[in-house]
Design an enzyme around this catalytic site. Sequence first.
Site, PDB file in Angstrom:
ATOM      1  N   GLY A  14       0.862  -1.188   0.000  1.00 23.30           N
ATOM      2  CA  GLY A  14       0.000   0.000   0.000  1.00 23.30           C
ATOM      3  C   GLY A  14       0.893   1.230   0.000  1.00 23.30           C
ATOM      4  O   GLY A  14       1.621   1.485   0.968  1.00 23.30           O
ATOM      5  N   GLY A  16      -0.090   4.384  -0.264  1.00 27.62           N
ATOM      6  CA  GLY A  16      -0.858   5.599   0.014  1.00 27.62           C
ATOM      7  C   GLY A  16      -0.122   6.430   1.053  1.00 27.62           C
ATOM      8  O   GLY A  16       1.092   6.333   1.215  1.00 27.62           O
ATOM      9  N   GLY A  19       1.339   4.107   3.911  1.00 26.59           N
ATOM     10  CA  GLY A  19       2.418   3.242   3.422  1.00 26.59           C
ATOM     11  C   GLY A  19       3.660   4.027   3.017  1.00 26.59           C
ATOM     12  O   GLY A  19       4.790   3.633   3.332  1.00 26.59           O
ATOM     13  N   ASP A  39       1.969  -1.541  -4.470  1.00 27.18           N
ATOM     14  CA  ASP A  39       0.582  -1.063  -4.543  1.00 27.18           C
ATOM     15  C   ASP A  39      -0.075  -1.715  -5.756  1.00 27.18           C
ATOM     16  O   ASP A  39       0.610  -2.197  -6.662  1.00 27.18           O
ATOM     17  CB  ASP A  39       0.540   0.467  -4.701  1.00 27.18           C
ATOM     18  CG  ASP A  39      -0.777   1.069  -4.208  1.00 27.18           C
ATOM     19  OD1 ASP A  39      -0.791   1.653  -3.111  1.00 27.18           O
ATOM     20  OD2 ASP A  39      -1.795   0.930  -4.922  1.00 27.18           O
ATOM     21  N   VAL A 126      -1.909  -2.660   9.650  1.00 26.87           N
ATOM     22  CA  VAL A 126      -2.378  -1.351  10.129  1.00 26.87           C
ATOM     23  C   VAL A 126      -3.729  -0.979   9.518  1.00 26.87           C
ATOM     24  O   VAL A 126      -4.349   0.002   9.924  1.00 26.87           O
ATOM     25  CB  VAL A 126      -1.345  -0.229   9.849  1.00 26.87           C
ATOM     26  CG1 VAL A 126       0.049  -0.648  10.287  1.00 26.87           C
ATOM     27  CG2 VAL A 126      -1.327   0.197   8.401  1.00 26.87           C
ATOM     28  N   ARG A 159      -0.669   9.293  21.123  1.00 30.63           N
ATOM     29  CA  ARG A 159      -1.655  10.388  21.127  1.00 30.63           C
ATOM     30  C   ARG A 159      -1.937  10.839  22.562  1.00 30.63           C
ATOM     31  O   ARG A 159      -1.968  12.038  22.859  1.00 30.63           O
ATOM     32  CB  ARG A 159      -2.952   9.920  20.454  1.00 30.63           C
ATOM     33  CG  ARG A 159      -2.816   9.858  18.948  1.00 30.63           C
ATOM     34  CD  ARG A 159      -4.065   9.352  18.270  1.00 30.63           C
ATOM     35  NE  ARG A 159      -3.946   9.543  16.827  1.00 30.63           N
ATOM     36  CZ  ARG A 159      -4.555   8.814  15.903  1.00 30.63           C
ATOM     37  NH1 ARG A 159      -5.364   7.827  16.274  1.00 30.63           N
ATOM     38  NH2 ARG A 159      -4.392   9.057  14.626  1.00 30.63           N
ATOM     39  N   HIS A 183      -8.632  -0.866  19.174  1.00 29.76           N
ATOM     40  CA  HIS A 183      -8.368   0.415  18.512  1.00 29.76           C
ATOM     41  C   HIS A 183      -9.728   0.974  18.134  1.00 29.76           C
ATOM     42  O   HIS A 183     -10.180   0.842  17.017  1.00 29.76           O
ATOM     43  CB  HIS A 183      -7.520   0.155  17.264  1.00 29.76           C
ATOM     44  CG  HIS A 183      -6.990   1.401  16.631  1.00 29.76           C
ATOM     45  ND1 HIS A 183      -6.460   2.447  17.343  1.00 29.76           N
ATOM     46  CD2 HIS A 183      -6.877   1.753  15.325  1.00 29.76           C
ATOM     47  CE1 HIS A 183      -6.048   3.386  16.499  1.00 29.76           C
ATOM     48  NE2 HIS A 183      -6.301   2.997  15.282  1.00 29.76           N
TER      49      HIS A 183
END
Length: 317
Positions: A14, A16, A19, A39, A126, A159, A183
Amino acid sequence: MAAQPRNGKVTVVGAGFYGSTTALRLAEYDVFETVVLTDILEGKPEGLALDMNQSRPVEGFETKVVGVGGGSYEGTEGSDVVVVTAGLPRKPGMSRMDLIETNAGIVRQVSENIAKTSPDAVVIVVSNPLDEMTALAQIATGSPHHRVMGQAGMLDTARFTNFVAEECGVPVSSVRTLTLGSHGDTMVPVPSRCTVEGKPLADVLPADRIEHLVQRTRNGGAEVVALLKTGSAYYAPSAAAARMARAVMEDSGAVMPVCTWVDGEYGISGVYLGVEAEIGRGGVTRVVESNLSDDELAGLREAAEAVRAKQADVADL
Ligand code: APR
């Protein structure tokens, strides 16, 4: 000066936002021999790899990035680690669960290809919904549970740490936090493991502020999606995934919150769940069980039951 040894091949599936940032972070560590970015799109991974390689003289790293487009796995063979980022991201108003059917098809297909080309790889998933996609990747690769894990806890923890540091006006390095569970809505913050400059979080912030930061962490992904409007977060997520891949390659034994197969720990069995685990060359080498308060343990068990049913469903997707 002696050349620094570089080892291993990491494939990122991936190309994107998630990735490509993961691939760049991995390459910039300068510890791997090769980072392969793939990809289904033709040209995008090749172009990104070319661009990343051209940044090497400026940033001073030697790891070679290879781009492979058109859904091919040529060049990925025998990868030590594969990070699966293929799949749609959320749009504003969507929950991660809204992605399940589409991303299940993608993750299944990717996992079957990994099993053929890199059967011994440690797989880090992920794609969202994370807990379910991790469970599906294990089923579809047929790899042992310890070799397939998901990235979520590292991100949620990062976070939470960032929010606490900002609230308290201290460096992020002086804050420790921990989140377990899923998650998503059943993310479980672990206040008993959260400190600011070594002091318990509960002594530093009032309960209502802590609860506010917990809620903000739980909605951390959605907050970014609402601002970006066209996709989901990738800087903090890729930092987390890349660190996990590096810990595997370096057999570091680092303890990280990850989504892994829980088999008896905390009285929970047979489910992928966010817990702390030791990461090494074989993937998860040990789930690290720590003392939780009664409330935290109850929250973790609740999270396990919430994801269990959905994970059973993914086998048919
Ligand atoms: N094989 C390889 N790549 C694929 C496949 C496939 N079968 N299907 C889709 N892709 C690619 C797309 O072509 C696209 O380039 O996956 C990439 C996804 O990139 P983005 O749309 O930019 O999404 P990104 O932000 O990177 O998020 C990826 O991570 O956080 C999660 O929810 C998020 O599931 C999403 C994933």
